[in-house]
Motif scaffolding. Structure first.
Motif, PDB file in Angstrom:
ATOM      1  N   ASN A   1      26.315 -41.227 -16.854  1.00 56.90           N
ATOM      2  CA  ASN A   1      27.542 -40.578 -16.382  1.00 56.90           C
ATOM      3  C   ASN A   1      27.324 -39.095 -16.132  1.00 56.90           C
ATOM      4  O   ASN A   1      27.891 -38.515 -15.198  1.00 56.90           O
TER       5      ASN A   1
ATOM      6  N   LYS B   1      29.895 -36.647 -14.614  1.00 58.21           N
ATOM      7  CA  LYS B   1      30.990 -36.931 -15.549  1.00 58.21           C
ATOM      8  C   LYS B   1      30.622 -36.405 -16.934  1.00 58.21           C
ATOM      9  O   LYS B   1      29.543 -36.692 -17.435  1.00 58.21           O
TER      10      LYS B   1
ATOM     11  N   LEU C   1      31.310 -36.784 -20.547  1.00 61.10           N
ATOM     12  CA  LEU C   1      31.963 -37.623 -21.535  1.00 61.10           C
ATOM     13  C   LEU C   1      32.395 -36.833 -22.766  1.00 61.10           C
ATOM     14  O   LEU C   1      33.382 -37.164 -23.418  1.00 61.10           O
TER      15      LEU C   1
ATOM     16  N   LYS D   1      24.670 -44.874 -21.261  1.00 64.36           N
ATOM     17  CA  LYS D   1      25.870 -44.707 -20.434  1.00 64.36           C
ATOM     18  C   LYS D   1      26.259 -43.237 -20.319  1.00 64.36           C
ATOM     19  O   LYS D   1      26.630 -42.766 -19.240  1.00 64.36           O
TER      20      LYS D   1
END
Length: 411
Positions: free
Chosen positions: A81, A86, A88, A77
């Motif tokens: 991302n 993105k 994280l 994930k």
């Protein structure tokens, strides 16, 4: 390697590395775990948030806390991302910075509650609510300094005592240690660590015969004609007016005195745990686990004299309602009883000490006293050994006196 539960376990059992050793997964690029020179293993994910940008490494969790398949899914994930732009790692850091001390304590208490007794977990909640949150609860958890925790410790010590202050720091320290392992604060960051605490001296206070008589008279007055309200306790009644105390409050005090039970054991006692025919209380979950409390005749008579209202023997304000809870404490009635009796320096828990010291003074062995009190460790009961010493002194004096009299002329 192909990172699986088996391969990770094998790597963790191997000899400690001379420097941090990294292992990467053959299937998922960027997924891996590393092992430090102390043997600690940590899963991670590496990625670039933009093409050509710097590589970032996101810690996913400790080996042992997180399973290999769970770490793989978390890494997948994070890497996906990152491909979408993105970050994280940045989001997690921002989340840490935004979390307050109050929120950290809330999360810690919620997610570790199943690892301790319900009464202990409730105690942690109360410590956080009363002694920590009012002082530093609104501060960002990642921004708290050791100096702020030290000041909190001092304020709690003055307001609520040294023991309460030390327990507050202990709970806060545990919350930060947990938060570091689970990404709520930077790992290794703990402002409660290294705080100077108060030295705690064991308190040994026992009621004298005269004090027990005075307390008994005060309770009789409280539950019959009532105690006069003074300026310090006037809230719902005018000063000078007598207020009759709840018979359940005085019954709780008497039961603690007569059985040596702990406060919570009496306040949380349910009617279905009472066996008056056999004269015992069957406690399913005391501080030391399942426990039998033996009732003297006087205690049986007290329980028989109470009218059942709801599930708990000592009825509280919510007794008989759908949301019934046990009575929280006896602070106010106990303070009023002590004041009327003219006794000071006695805590509710000292009634338990008094019970034990009387038993030892009547030449009952420490193992018997330990069993009655529900001590899981014999060393705990040894605090009453001084009473046993006094019994032996009286005994040797009596024996020696008779022998001296028989010998004649011995002084």
């Amino acid at each position: 390697m192909r990172i699986t539960t088996e391969t990770v376990a094998a790597a963790m059992k191997s000899a400690l590395p001379n420097k941090t050793k990294y292992h990467f997964d053959d299937d998922l690029a960027g997924f891996g775990f590393y092992r430090t020179t102390t043997g600690t293993g940590t899963f991670f994910a590496e990625f670039r948030t933009v093409a050509g940008g710097s590589k970032k490494r996101l810690k996913l969790g400790r080996v042992g806390t997180l399973k290999a398949n769970e770490a793989r899914e978390a890494a997948r994930k994070a890497i996906a991302n990152a491909a979408l732009g993105k970050d994280l790692a940045k989001s997690r850091a921002e989340g840490r910075a935004a979390a307050t001390v109050a929120r950290l304590l809330e999360l810690y208490n919620e997610r570790t509650r199943d690892k301790r007794k319900a009464s202990t977990a409730d105690g942690y909640d109360l410590i956080a609510k009363v002694n920590i949150v009012p002082h530093i609860g609104a501060t960002k958890a990642a921004a708290v300094t050791r100096q702020e925790v030290q000041r909190m410790h001092g304020k709690v010590g003055k307001a609520r005592g040294h023991y309460a202050a030390n327990r507050a720091v202990a709970v806060l320290k545990a919350a930060y240690a947990w938060g570091g392992k689970h990404g709520h604060v930077p790992e290794g960051f703990n402002p409660a660590s290294g705080v100077d605490r108060y030295r705690e001296e064991p308190r040994e206070r026992f009621l004298t015969d005269a004090e027990m008589i005075a307390i008994g008279d005060a309770m009789t007055e409280a539950e019959t004609i009532g105690l006069a309200v003074d300026a310090g306790t006037a809230k719902h009644a005018p000063v000078g007016q007598r207020v009759v105390m709840s018979p359940y409050a005085t019954a709780a005090v008497r039961l603690i005195m007569l059985t040596g039970a702990r406060l919570r054991e009496i306040l949380h006692l349910r009617w279905d745990e009472v066996d008056l025919e056999r004269g015992i209380l069957r406690l399913p979950d005391s501080k030391t686990g399942k426990k039998l409390v033996y009732l003297p005749t006087a205690a049986i008579d007290i329980i028989k004299g109470l009218t059942p209202i709801g599930a708990f023997v000592i009825a509280g304000e919510s007794a008989g309602t759908k949301r019934e809870k046990p009575r929280a404490d006896l602070k106010k009635p106990w303070a009023a009883i002590l004041k009327r009796a003219g006794v000071s320096g006695i805590r509710i828990h000292d009634l338990r000490h008094t019970f034990a010291s009387i038993g030892v003074g009547d030449q009952m062995g420490l193992p018997v006293i330990g069993a009655l009190l529900g001590h899981s460790n014999a060393a705990t009961t040894k605090r009453y050994a001084h009473a046993a010493d006094e019994v032996q002194r009286r005994a040797v004096e009596a024996i020696g006196g008779k022998i001296a009299a028989a010998l004649g002329g011995v002084k």
